[in-house]
Design an enzyme around this catalytic site. Structure first.
Site, short mmCIF file in Angstrom:
data_model
loop_
_atom_site.label_atom_id
_atom_site.label_comp_id
_atom_site.label_asym_id
_atom_site.label_seq_id
_atom_site.Cartn_x
_atom_site.Cartn_y
_atom_site.Cartn_z
N LYS A 81 0.91 -1.22 0.07
CA LYS A 81 -0.04 -0.04 0.03
C LYS A 81 0.88 1.36 0.03
O LYS A 81 2.10 1.41 0.60
CB LYS A 81 -0.99 -0.15 1.32
CG LYS A 81 -1.92 1.02 1.49
CD LYS A 81 -2.67 0.62 2.70
CE LYS A 81 -3.78 1.71 2.72
NZ LYS A 81 -4.59 1.38 4.19
N SER A 156 -9.36 1.64 3.48
CA SER A 156 -8.74 2.55 2.70
C SER A 156 -7.62 1.84 1.78
O SER A 156 -7.16 2.24 0.83
CB SER A 156 -7.79 3.57 3.34
OG SER A 156 -6.86 2.83 4.09
N SER A 180 -9.39 -0.90 7.61
CA SER A 180 -9.01 -0.71 6.16
C SER A 180 -8.33 -1.92 5.49
O SER A 180 -8.08 -1.90 4.31
CB SER A 180 -7.65 0.44 6.05
OG SER A 180 -8.77 1.64 6.21
#
Ligand code: GLN
Length: 489
Positions: A81, A156, A180
């Site tokens: 990420k 997210s 997330s």
């Protein structure tokens, strides 16, 4: 070479082919890079693809294998990420503020993966600074859900979940502050684990809410999650909150046996307003567990209904403090068109942050300001203790609890972006685990009108072994496993 595409392999399948010299790390990496080329113009799950670097790392992995130094992850291509620092590779947090930020060090989780010979492919899209539940808050572009390109992948860690689901990488690492990793895993039909707070070093993870943040794997199946966790967990002198507890060989505990394991079903997680299809799917999963020999009972976590409010005070409060470092001076975006230092600071933050990040900073600053601190922040901390206590009590009676990961399946792009409260409600089932610091895993429980839904298992601190064992037994017994999307090349 294998007859099917190497990109469609799991970690353990690829590992065996690499070990037997039926596949090279270069071939595997090239196959995955091709898959990215063919799918990512539709999906948009990568912010950066590091093709050349990946091929160099794959060549190194091939020599590790020839030298007899192969580990489970040697030659396995992964994504990180884009709020996890990568040496010499941009780490943007999907924000204008860090658009041109190139760290000169790796996050500890990345260092550990590289030392095992894993191959970094690039960086995954996210909501700006990991604030959001749909990946629509990325300053660059939204990511699409591979199961239906008109819906969100969750957030997210939407990039990581979408790319594992669409098989653009064999695994990804995301961050989970309030859900997330698990919420996008649920929406995209993959496995996502939030480890115990402190199990994985946060060094090099761009800070959002430091008492909640945790790095966790997203994979195609439970066994692969165990392999990645084994590789990234452990004490790190660079993160004082990392835990010194030994890292077990988690994958050794996946025996398919859950006989006698006590599983609690918290009644507060089956609430009015959640889709009945979701409740029914999870109830079917609970039945499967029971048939496997687990002992099921109803339990109560009475303060659950306050978890969302507590989180949306504590997380913004910590964020407002963490994000004060973006002042246009030390690093990151800087607005030079200004008259003096204060004007520069104001303009940098005005133009560098997007609307959701600004909302969090305002909420957090307000909650911490003198006069309001006792009413909001202090109260939230007190209720946080009550939520923790709920779990401590329940884990006197049961080994783990089971709940839905999300109240709905993935929603259409644009549906909730203008209504923050509706967006925040997505996190209702995932937030309590962060507040209590306990581990939680989301695994695919089935499809509702062709869209995946995840079930969540939560356990006491450092119960990852049990969570993975139960999740694995369920995965073996259920008739779906990894819910492959139909995305075409
Ligand atoms: N969706 C939650 C939020 O917006 C959780 C984010 C996260 O876990 N990083 O804060």
């Amino acid at each position: 070479m294998t007859s099917s595409h190497p990109w469609s392999l799991t970690i353990s399948q690829a590992h065996h082919l690499l070990a037997n010299k039926q596949l090279s790390a270069i071939e595997l990496t090239k196959s995955v890079l091709e898959r990215i080329k063919h799918t990512d113009s539709k999906l948009k799950s990568f912010i950066t693809v590091t093709e050349e670097y990946a091929l160099q790392s794959a060549a190194k992995a091939d020599s590790m294998i020839s030298n007899g130094e192969q580990t489970m992850l040697t030659g396995i291509p992964f994504q990180a990420k884009d709020n996890i620092c990568t040496n010499s590779i941009a780490t943007t947090c999907a924000s204008k503020m860090l658009e041109n930020f190139v760290p000169n060090y790796d996050a500890t989780a990345v260092t550990k993966l590289k030392s095992k010979g894993a191959v970094l492919l690039g960086k995954g899209n996210l909501d700006e600074f990991a604030m959001g539940s749909s990946t629509e808050n990325s300053v660059f572009f939204p990511t699409k859900n591979p199961h239906d390109l008109n819906t969100v992948p969750g957030g997210s860690s939407g990039g990581p979940a979408a790319s594992v689901s669409a098989e653009q990488c064999l695994f990804s690492i995301g961050s989970d502050t309030g859900g997330s990793v698990r919420q996008p895993a649920s929406f995209c039909g993959v496995v996502g684990l939030k480890p115990t707070y402190g199990r994985v070093s946060r060094y090099g993870l761009v800070a959002f809410a430091s008492s909640l943040d945790q790095i966790g794997p997203l994979t195609k199946n439970v066994q692969d999650t165990a392999f990645v966790l084994e590789a990234i967990a452990g004490k790190d002198p660079k993160d004082s909150t990392s835990n010194a507890e030994d890292v077990p060989a988690y994958s050794d505990y996946l025996d398919g046996n859950v006989k006698g394991i006590k599983i609690g079903v918290p009644k507060e997680y089956f609430i009015d307003g959640m889709e009945s299809d979701v409740a029914n799917t999870i109830r079917t999963s609970i039945k499967t567990m029971e048939e496997l020999g687990a002992e099921i009972s109803e339990v109560s976590l009475p303060h659950t209904s306050h978890a969302l409010a507590v989180y949306y005070i504590i997380a913004p409060a910590e964020a407002s403090s963490n994000l004060s470092r973006y002042d246009g001076v030390k690093f990151g975006y800087s607005d030079l068109d200004s008259t003096d230092v204060w004007d520069a600071l104001e303009k940098t933050r005005q133009h560098g942050f997007g609307p959701e990040v600004k909302r969090r900073i305002l909420l957090g600053t307000y909650a911490l300001s003198s006069g309001y601190y006792d009413a909001y922040y202090l109260k939230a901390q007190q209720v946080r203790s009550l939520i923790r206590q709920d779990f401590v009590k329940v884990f006197n009676d049961v080994d783990i609890v089971i709940a839905p990961s999300t109240p709905t399946v993935a929603f259409p792009l644009g549906d909730k972006i203008s209504d923050p409260v509706q967006m925040y409600l997505n996190d209702i089932f995932t937030i309590p685990a962060n507040i209590a610091g306990i581990p939680a895993i989301s695994i695919p429980a089935g499809l509702i009108k062709n869209m995946p839904i995840g079930m969540q298992l939560m356990g006491p601190h450092h119960s990852e072994k049990t969570l993975l064992r139960v999740a694995y037994a369920y995965e073996q017994a259920s008739n779906h496993g990894f819910l492959k999307p139909s995305i075409q090349e």
